[in-house]
Each structure stands twice: as C-alpha cells, then as structure tokens.
Design an enzyme around this catalytic site. Structure first.
Site, PDB file in Angstrom:
ATOM      1  N   PRO A   1      -8.251   5.865  -7.588  1.00  0.00           N
ATOM      2  CA  PRO A   1      -7.048   5.037  -7.530  1.00  0.00           C
ATOM      3  C   PRO A   1      -6.810   4.525  -6.119  1.00  0.00           C
ATOM      4  O   PRO A   1      -6.974   5.257  -5.137  1.00  0.00           O
ATOM      5  CB  PRO A   1      -5.947   6.002  -7.975  1.00  0.00           C
ATOM      6  N   GLU A   2      -6.420   3.268  -6.011  1.00  0.00           N
ATOM      7  CA  GLU A   2      -6.127   2.688  -4.712  1.00  0.00           C
ATOM      8  C   GLU A   2      -4.621   2.656  -4.496  1.00  0.00           C
ATOM      9  O   GLU A   2      -3.845   3.092  -5.347  1.00  0.00           O
ATOM     10  CB  GLU A   2      -6.756   1.299  -4.611  1.00  0.00           C
TER      11      GLU A   2
END
Length: 297
Positions: free
Chosen positions: A2-3
C-alpha cells in the site's frame, strides 16, 4: 505494498471508530509480525484512550492519552477493519464490495468503547510483513523507523525549491530520486509513474537536469511538483488503488486504479492529447516503470 493514499484512506476510515475510544480489551494471537510486538503490548495498551489518529509517510499513528504513540505499518498485505459490536453497524468506508475475512490471519483484536459506541478493530496480515512499535510522542521523529524521512507529498514543505536543492548534481534517474524516502516520504512506485506521466517527464531523465546552473528549479520541476500533489490528492479522494492486497477498513476496494494513465498500461495508447503512442514498460532498480517514450522526455 500500500502506498500513501491507501494508508491515508485507511486512517480516515478508522478515525470515526477509534478517536476518543478507550481500549477495553486487546488480544494478540501471535507474538510477532515482521518484528516482535513490543514487550507487554496488550497490558500497555489496555485501558488507554486513543486521542487521535495521524499519519506519517506510510505509518498510521495512534496517539494515546499517556503520551505514547502506536505506529502501524501495513507491509505488503496488512489491513485494519472495523466490525460491529452489540448491534453497532457504523462501519466506515465509501465502497461496498464484500471482503474475504480469514480469521487465521487476525493477529491483533481491540475492543473499543467511545463516543461512537463500541467497536472491534482487527489487524489482519496474511504475509506478516507489517509491523508495529510504540514510542513517546516527543521521540517519535528520532525513532529508527522514522528518522530520516523526507517531507510529506501532501504538505506545503514539498515545493520546487525543496526538490531543486535535493536534485542538484544527482545523476540518478528522476524516478529513483522521487522514490528516495529521505526526499519525499510515502511516495511509491505507482504514483511516481503517474506523476511523471502527467508532467511529461521521462523516468530515465537524470534528476540534475531539472535544476539550472544556479541551483534553481526549471519549469519542468515546477510541473512535476504540481503533478505529484494532484495525483496524490485524487488517489486519496478515490480511496486509493486496490492492487493485490489493499482494502479499505470496510473491506471494499479503492478505485483510483481505474484512472491510471501509465501504470500497468503496457502497449495501450498514451492518453495525452495528440499522442496515442504505446505505453512502454521498463525495469528500473528491480521495479516496473510505465511511461510514454513519445511524450515523456
């Protein structure tokens, strides 16, 4: 992994259930994730009130009433979810796709009681690459996991002058410079590809070429800063990008992946007006890069 937009979306989804809530019970189902949980973890958190939720880079920060901060990194497949307790059906999230919840991977379970009622907050992580640590709030910035992080891409500290000072003389590709967490914290592969496409800058271009001889930002660097801000803001608004393991706190999907202009679009026509040339995939430092060789220079 996840960013930043995904992590910010999770933080926003958790906040209504967690802020102001007291941890009335907590259960660990294993002693570690990527790293061991802090010593006496359950005892240290049980009875504490969560004052607020914040985010730094890709960390979700739970600020507690005793001055401690619980930092949570989702790793590759970690996620938090909110489940109803005693009929409370207030599950945060903007999307409504059903999520698979495998209890074998529920590693941490908190029962909270607060202004919004009772909630059960569960951390699930099949690959166990996520991790958590505790720190005093005044020492958090100096913690080994946090020290050296660059500016946030959503704050005013990110501007062309800032990047010019860090790009000057650097002969690395601009994509590598942007992925340096000591320059911009939380900016990852997907959104770097998208920002470079919007700014029409080749990921192969040397970072130093975006700075003039006086050390000032050239126009392309100004455009790049605007593109980074824009793509991050749009991704947060859309709920992030649900590639592989990422889910929102209600188990639903983020939709920004439907807006990708470069990432994952190998061979498809470039969407810049008047272009239409195929998007190309290359590998830089072991990561896939997607760009249009025709209009990104």
């Amino acid at each position: 992994m996840p960013e930043l937009p995904e992590v910010e979306t999770v933080r926003r989804g958790l906040a209504p259930a967690m802020e102001g809530g007291r941890i009335v019970s907590m259960r660990q189902n294993r002693p570690d994730l990527r790293f061991p949980f802090p010593d006496n973890f359950s005892d240290r958190l049980t009875g504490r009130r969560i004052e607020r939720l914040d985010r730094r880079a890709k960390y979700i920060l739970l600020e507690l009433d005793d001055g401690a901060v619980l930092a949570s990194h989702l790793g590759m497949s970690g996620s938090w979810r909110v489940e109803p307790v005693e009929g409370n059906e207030a599950i945060p999230g903007n999307f409504h796709h059903e999520r698979s919840k495998d209890g074998r991977h529920d590693h941490l379970i908190m029962d909270l009681e607060g202004p919004g009622g009772r909630h059960r907050i569960i951390y699930n992580d099949p690959r166990r690459f996520g991790y958590m640590f505790l720190s005093d709030v005044e020492r958090l910035a100096a913690h080994p996991m946090m020290a050296g992080l660059g500016v946030e891409p959503t704050g005013n500290a990110l501007n062309a002058d800032y990047l010019a000072a860090r790009f000057a003389g650097r002969q690395v590709p601009v994509k590598a410079a942007l992925l340096d967490q000591g320059v911009i914290a939380g900016l990852g592969n997907i959104y770097v590809c998208e920002a470079l496409w919007r700014a029409r800058i080749s990921p192969r271009r040397k970072a130093a070429t975006l700075v003039d001889r006086r050390g000032k930002a050239v126009a392309r660097l100004e455009n790049l800063v605007a593109a980074i801000r824009q793509v991050i803001a749009e991704a947060i608004e859309a709920g992030g990008s649900s590639l592989r393991d990422h889910r929102l706190t209600d188990g639903s999907l983020g939709y920004f992946q439907h807006s990708f202009n470069a990432y994952g679009r190998t061979g498809e026509p470039c969407r810049h007006d008047g272009c239409g040339k195929p998007v190309r995939r290359i590998v830089q430092s072991g990561r896939s890069t997607f760009y249009c060789p025709s209009c990104q220079k």
